[in-house]
Design a protein around this motif. Structure first.
Motif, PDB file in Angstrom:
ATOM      1  N   ALA A  93       0.848  -1.192   0.000  1.00  0.00           N
ATOM      2  CA  ALA A  93       0.000   0.000   0.000  1.00  0.00           C
ATOM      3  C   ALA A  93       0.880   1.236   0.000  1.00  0.00           C
ATOM      4  O   ALA A  93       1.853   1.320   0.761  1.00  0.00           O
ATOM      5  N   VAL A  94       0.534   2.195  -0.870  1.00  0.00           N
ATOM      6  CA  VAL A  94       1.314   3.429  -1.015  1.00  0.00           C
ATOM      7  C   VAL A  94       0.342   4.604  -1.036  1.00  0.00           C
ATOM      8  O   VAL A  94      -0.631   4.589  -1.798  1.00  0.00           O
ATOM      9  N   PRO A  95       0.553   5.620  -0.196  1.00  0.00           N
ATOM     10  CA  PRO A  95      -0.366   6.771  -0.206  1.00  0.00           C
ATOM     11  C   PRO A  95      -0.178   7.635  -1.447  1.00  0.00           C
ATOM     12  O   PRO A  95       0.918   7.732  -1.998  1.00  0.00           O
ATOM     13  N   LEU A  96      -1.265   8.249  -1.866  1.00  0.00           N
ATOM     14  CA  LEU A  96      -1.246   9.241  -2.941  1.00  0.00           C
ATOM     15  C   LEU A  96      -1.246  10.616  -2.285  1.00  0.00           C
ATOM     16  O   LEU A  96      -2.266  11.046  -1.742  1.00  0.00           O
ATOM     17  N   SER A  97      -0.123  11.302  -2.340  1.00  0.00           N
ATOM     18  CA  SER A  97      -0.003  12.609  -1.703  1.00  0.00           C
ATOM     19  C   SER A  97       0.649  13.570  -2.678  1.00  0.00           C
ATOM     20  O   SER A  97       1.611  13.217  -3.371  1.00  0.00           O
ATOM     21  N   ALA A  98       0.124  14.783  -2.706  1.00  0.00           N
ATOM     22  CA  ALA A  98       0.671  15.812  -3.592  1.00  0.00           C
ATOM     23  C   ALA A  98       0.470  17.169  -2.957  1.00  0.00           C
ATOM     24  O   ALA A  98      -0.612  17.486  -2.461  1.00  0.00           O
ATOM     25  N   ARG A  99       1.534  17.963  -2.945  1.00  0.00           N
ATOM     26  CA  ARG A  99       1.487  19.340  -2.441  1.00  0.00           C
ATOM     27  C   ARG A  99       0.942  19.395  -1.010  1.00  0.00           C
ATOM     28  O   ARG A  99       0.147  20.272  -0.663  1.00  0.00           O
ATOM     29  N   GLY A 100       1.346  18.422  -0.194  1.00  0.00           N
ATOM     30  CA  GLY A 100       0.938  18.419   1.204  1.00  0.00           C
ATOM     31  C   GLY A 100      -0.469  17.943   1.447  1.00  0.00           C
ATOM     32  O   GLY A 100      -0.964  18.027   2.571  1.00  0.00           O
ATOM     33  N   THR A 101      -1.142  17.427   0.422  1.00  0.00           N
ATOM     34  CA  THR A 101      -2.509  16.961   0.571  1.00  0.00           C
ATOM     35  C   THR A 101      -2.574  15.471   0.266  1.00  0.00           C
ATOM     36  O   THR A 101      -2.046  15.015  -0.752  1.00  0.00           O
ATOM     37  N   THR A 102      -3.199  14.709   1.146  1.00  0.00           N
ATOM     38  CA  THR A 102      -3.383  13.279   0.924  1.00  0.00           C
ATOM     39  C   THR A 102      -4.657  13.064   0.116  1.00  0.00           C
ATOM     40  O   THR A 102      -5.740  13.510   0.502  1.00  0.00           O
ATOM     41  N   LEU A 103      -4.520  12.383  -1.002  1.00  0.00           N
ATOM     42  CA  LEU A 103      -5.635  12.187  -1.921  1.00  0.00           C
ATOM     43  C   LEU A 103      -6.272  10.805  -1.781  1.00  0.00           C
ATOM     44  O   LEU A 103      -7.476  10.655  -1.965  1.00  0.00           O
ATOM     45  N   GLY A 104      -5.470   9.793  -1.513  1.00  0.00           N
ATOM     46  CA  GLY A 104      -5.987   8.427  -1.447  1.00  0.00           C
ATOM     47  C   GLY A 104      -4.847   7.449  -1.283  1.00  0.00           C
ATOM     48  O   GLY A 104      -3.772   7.790  -0.770  1.00  0.00           O
ATOM     49  N   VAL A 105      -5.061   6.229  -1.737  1.00  0.00           N
ATOM     50  CA  VAL A 105      -4.083   5.175  -1.544  1.00  0.00           C
ATOM     51  C   VAL A 105      -4.107   4.230  -2.733  1.00  0.00           C
ATOM     52  O   VAL A 105      -5.159   4.009  -3.350  1.00  0.00           O
ATOM     53  N   VAL A 106      -2.932   3.688  -3.055  1.00  0.00           N
ATOM     54  CA  VAL A 106      -2.786   2.679  -4.099  1.00  0.00           C
ATOM     55  C   VAL A 106      -2.451   1.357  -3.412  1.00  0.00           C
ATOM     56  O   VAL A 106      -1.533   1.296  -2.593  1.00  0.00           O
ATOM     57  N   VAL A 107      -3.180   0.308  -3.734  1.00  0.00           N
ATOM     58  CA  VAL A 107      -2.941  -1.019  -3.175  1.00  0.00           C
ATOM     59  C   VAL A 107      -2.517  -1.949  -4.305  1.00  0.00           C
ATOM     60  O   VAL A 107      -3.207  -2.044  -5.334  1.00  0.00           O
ATOM     61  N   LEU A 108      -1.370  -2.604  -4.139  1.00  0.00           N
ATOM     62  CA  LEU A 108      -0.841  -3.539  -5.130  1.00  0.00           C
ATOM     63  C   LEU A 108      -0.761  -4.914  -4.494  1.00  0.00           C
ATOM     64  O   LEU A 108      -0.457  -5.049  -3.301  1.00  0.00           O
ATOM     65  N   ALA A 109      -1.010  -5.944  -5.278  1.00  0.00           N
ATOM     66  CA  ALA A 109      -0.985  -7.314  -4.755  1.00  0.00           C
ATOM     67  C   ALA A 109      -0.423  -8.254  -5.808  1.00  0.00           C
ATOM     68  O   ALA A 109      -0.498  -7.991  -7.010  1.00  0.00           O
ATOM     69  N   ARG A 110       0.129  -9.366  -5.332  1.00  0.00           N
ATOM     70  CA  ARG A 110       0.636 -10.418  -6.212  1.00  0.00           C
ATOM     71  C   ARG A 110       0.000 -11.748  -5.840  1.00  0.00           C
ATOM     72  O   ARG A 110      -0.108 -12.078  -4.648  1.00  0.00           O
ATOM     73  N   HIS A 111      -0.389 -12.478  -6.873  1.00  0.00           N
ATOM     74  CA  HIS A 111      -0.894 -13.832  -6.648  1.00  0.00           C
ATOM     75  C   HIS A 111      -0.407 -14.791  -7.726  1.00  0.00           C
ATOM     76  O   HIS A 111      -0.331 -15.989  -7.496  1.00  0.00           O
ATOM     77  N   ARG A 112      -0.062 -14.265  -8.890  1.00  0.00           N
ATOM     78  CA  ARG A 112       0.453 -15.117  -9.956  1.00  0.00           C
ATOM     79  C   ARG A 112       1.973 -15.134  -9.945  1.00  0.00           C
ATOM     80  O   ARG A 112       2.584 -16.189 -10.058  1.00  0.00           O
ATOM     81  N   ARG A 113       2.594 -14.002  -9.799  1.00  0.00           N
ATOM     82  CA  ARG A 113       4.047 -13.946  -9.700  1.00  0.00           C
ATOM     83  C   ARG A 113       4.456 -14.472  -8.324  1.00  0.00           C
ATOM     84  O   ARG A 113       3.965 -13.977  -7.282  1.00  0.00           O
TER      85      ARG A 113
END
Length: 839
Positions: free
Chosen positions: A383-403
């Motif tokens: 999980a990585v936060p989406l932040s720009a110019r001091g403002t938190t916008l949301g989050v990116v979630v990445l997952a692996r199941h095949r690799r």
């Protein structure tokens, strides 16, 4: 080339399904005698269960089997078995055995020469038939087999994959030509638990004494770190070009997902804080604790409380994104302890291993997520936060199941880099969406909210703001009731885009309504409007407002009189209006072009046309024609600023086709005419037909469209008298008016009308010049008009106590809804007054 290895395939039921020449040489059976028969017939003695390959066991088995030759003799063979799955889901076993699997005297020489001629790395040496003879310890560890298990086999026997086939082809080429070959591949070797990148060098091995060709050597270098470093650089380069192609929040988020899958993750989701939807429109700033512009991002929500996020994008290596537990646009609350919440709380990225047998509490309480993890085999999440110019916008979630490889520190660094780039683009899109929403709201608030009631024409209109890349422009339209039952139709287009263009449009629209209220002819009105635009441009230059851009506009002004059924039009650099006659013919009215507003010094010219009742007049802005020529290149507009034709430089001045050049303009006009000629049940349907046939889904420029169907006022509702310039004629005029009102059924209005007529006619006889004419019009209001040849306009003043005059116009103003004066059609003036008497 003749196969030197014995290759046999056996299905899950133990039946022989494949038999090659090597197998026939080894056991003596031709294919027709053995294919389709049980494989157990080939065994001289059954192996112990511990040595027999299990049906549902690992993908590969190797060992020694005692086989029965067709002649009845027994032979011991080393067998390598691969458990395979075909594309249709069926499974079988591939058994291979080396026909020449015993050591030979020159094997040591092969290994010696191969090792001496290669770097210290995984090395294997093959004979001239491409069979394994010797291999280094590193090569054996990578294959997971010792020399005894693979000697005499080809690479495609040990690793039956397309990669091995490609390597063998290069080996044959090196053997035949003597030129070293190079192969790079990325795969998981049988003896490894993760994928590696290999740089393989192939070269021919020769005897130094007589030059005899001994075989070919393969040296493999593990370049996994270099491979992933290069892949990460390529991914970052791709992100720079692919993320942020538009100023659209959801599309930008989807571009991030498309870039990262499958190169970084097997599944990715982008969730934005729902707090951005509170106040100020979608994705606007706001939300407690989200952080303010210019400051640090704070905790996105109260500690311990679930975090509400909206899914805006996701992607998967599997078609249809079956792993997702949310549909796009759905909202979900993430509990404390989940990776998205931990990442947003700390403001840093993180990765976790996932073990289906021991799921963390935040997942174990969610049956749907638990099922997804176990069904697809998720083993690593990041999980990585989406932040720009001091403002938190949301989050990116990445997952692996095949690799099979779990996320590592380098993967986290790459994900944070991608998220940072995407966050800037999303924040830009969010800011632009907010600014564009403000401009659209301003633009729509400055346009007519509802068209006024009048009898001269039936009207319908449409306004479409430009797509997100171009931004909102300054297109406008208006319908203005005028004196004498006439109506003014206006369409204009301000240079530029954004709030400045909308504000300028509002100023010009107000100016047009003010000038129309004093009943200026079209050419004179445009002259005054041209002066106003020039002053606005001078003010902008003096203020050195860099964000304002050029101040300029085009405009088309038309006045239609339902009594005479004549229409006067003038234009300032605007596209030609289209006229649809009652019989369905469509033509463009030929008007002098006139320069765009703001250039100054050049005259405008108005032209009058007779319009039969039922004619349809179509007025529009150039976005209706330009959008077709820009359909394939939306980037031609500068987002939020706009640099369209028609600036103060006069790029459209003097163009008779309203700014369209070449074949694109001709095509647009032709399509417009054909769209207007189509049958339509109503003017609203006609607007939809024109826009649907001419515009892309997201027009490149603003579009304003105004269509008007003319009506005629019946002659029985108009009365005209020529008045003699004699005060005695006033009494006769009053009698004529009373008789006319009785015939119209307006006797209740007789007293007031008699007073108005007496005052206006008397003033004309006393203070003006003949000829004097009186006209009564029974429309939605009762209109009284007195015309004379004098150019001096009266004005209302406050009479003093002992003044004998000065109360006439005050009396007219108090008895009527409105009154005014306008220039006469042939010089002079007309004074008019309206009473609200119903239709």
């Amino acid at each position: 080339m003749e196969a030197l290895s014995a290759r046999v395939t056996i299905d899950e039921l133990g039946t022989v399904t494949g038999w090659n020449d090597g197998a026939e040489r080894l056991l003596g059976y031709p294919p027709e005698e053995i294919v389709g028969r049980p494989a157990v017939l080939l065994l001289a003695e059954r192996p112990v269960p511990q040595e027999f390959p299990p049906t549902a066991g690992p993908p590969r088995w190797h060992g020694t089997l005692t086989l029965l030759h067709r002649s009845g003799r027994r032979l011991v063979a080393r067998v390598l078995a691969h458990h395979r799955t075909a594309e249709d889901g069926s499974r079988d076993w591939l058994l291979v055995s080396a026909v020449a699997g015993t050591p030979r005297p020159d094997d040591d020489a092969l290994l010696w020469r191969g090792v001496m001629q290669s770097p210290s790395c995984a090395t294997s040496v093959y004979d001239t038939d491409l069979r394994y003879r010797r291999s280094s310890g590193a090569a054996q560890r990578a294959l997971g087999l010792g020399e005894e298990e693979i000697r005499g086999l080809r690479m495609t026997d040990v690793i039956p994959t397309p990669v091995s086939e490609a390597v063998e082809r290069r080996m044959r080429l090196a053997l035949e030509t003597g030129e070293p070959q190079y192969v790079e591949n990325h795969a998981r070797a049988p003896g490894e638990n993760r994928e590696h990148a290999w740089s393989v060098q192939l070269y021919r091995v020769e005897d130094p004494g007589d030059g005899r060709v001994l075989g070919v050597a393969a040296t493999g270098h593990d370049v996994t770190d270099q491979y992933w470093a290069r892949k990460r650089l390529q991914l970052i380069a791709a992100a720079s070009s692919r993320i942020g192609s538009t100023l659209d929040v959801t599309r930008t988020a989807q571009e991030l997902a498309d870039v990262a899958v499958p190169d970084l993750a097997d599944f990715l989701s982008v969730d934005l804080l729902t707090s951005f939807e509170e106040g100020g429109g979608a994705w606007g700033t706001g939300g407690a604790g989200v952080g303010t512009e210019g400051g640090g991002a704070g905790a996105p929500a109260t500690a311990g409380a679930p975090l509400t996020l909206r899914r805006v994008a996701h992607q998967s290596v599997l078609p249809g994104v079956p792993e997702a537990v949310l549909a796009l646009g759905d909202v979900d609350a993430y509990p404390e302890g989940s990776p998205p919440v931990e990442s947003l709380r700390s403001g840093r990225g993180l990765y976790r291993r996932v073990f289906p047998a021991a799921l963390p509490p935040w997942v174990a309480g969610d049956p749907l997520r638990t099922a997804r993890i176990r069904d697809f085999g998720f083993h690593s999440v990041m999980a990585v936060p989406l932040s720009a110019r001091g403002t938190t916008l949301g989050v990116v979630v990445l997952a692996r199941h095949r690799r099979p490889d779990p996320f590592e520190d380098d993967d986290l660094v790459l994900a944070e880099e991608l998220a940072a780039r995407a966050a800037i683009c999303i924040d830009n899109a969010r800011r632009y969406t907010r600014a564009r929403g403000t401009a659209v709201t301003l633009q729509r608030s400055l346009l007519p909210q509802r068209l006024p009631e009048q009898s001269a024409v039936e009207v319908a209109s449409r306004y479409l703001p430009a797509g997100a890349r171009a931004g909102v422009g300054g297109d406008w339209f208006d319908v203005i009731p005028l004196s004498g039952a006439r109506v003014a139709l206006v369409v204009g287009d301000v240079v530029g885009h954004g709030i400045h263009a909308s504000a300028t449009m509002g100023r010009l629209r107000t100016a047009v309504r003010t000038l129309a209220d004093i009943d200026l002819p079209p050419d004179e009105l445009l002259t005054h409007l041209d002066d106003l635009v020039a002053r606005l441009a001078t003010e902008a230059e003096a203020a050195e407002n860099e964000t304002a851009g050029d101040v300029g506009a085009t405009c088309l002004y038309a006045v239609y009189d339902p009594v005479s059924r004549r229409c006067a039009l003038a234009r300032a650099g605007h596209p030609l209006p289209a006229l649809v006659s009652p019989d369905g013919r469509v033509e463009l009215l030929d008007l002098p072009a006139g320069p765009p507003l703001g250039l100054g010094g050049l005259p405008f010219e108005s032209v009058e046309f007779d319009l039969p009742e039922g004619s349809v007049l179509a007025l529009y802005t150039d976005g209706l024609l330009d959008s077709r020529s820009r359909r394939t290149d939306p980037s031609a507009e500068d987002a939020g600023t706009g640099t369209r034709a028609g600036t103060r430089a006069g790029t459209r001045a003097g163009t008779s086709d309203g700014g369209e050049d070449g074949d694109d303009g001709d095509d647009g006009v032709a399509l417009l005419c054909s769209s207007l000629a189509r049958p339509a049940a109503s003017l609203d349907d006609l607007c939809d037909t024109v826009l649907g046939g001419m515009l892309p889904q997201r027009p490149a420029d603003d579009v304003a469209l105004l269509v008007a169907r003319t009506r005629g006022l019946d002659a029985s509702r108009v009365a005209i008298w020529d008045v003699q310039p004699d005060p005695a004629a006033v009494a006769e005029t009053r009698k004529n008016v009373i008789a006319c009102l009785e015939s119209w059924g307006l006797t209740d209005a007789a007293f007031v009308t008699e007073l108005i007529v007496s005052e206006l006619v008397t003033n004309a006889i006393r203070h003006a010049e003949p000829p004097v004419q009186l006209r009564l019009i029974h429309d939605r209001a009762l209109i009284c008009e007195v015309s004379d040849a004098s150019g001096t306009a009266p004005h209302m003043r406050r009479a003093r106590t002992y003044d004998e005059g000065g109360r006439g116009l005050l009396l007219v103003a108090q008895l009527t809804e409105r009154w005014g004066t306008r220039p006469g059609t042939r010089g002079g003036k007309t004074i008019w007054a309206e009473q609200n008497v119903g239709k």
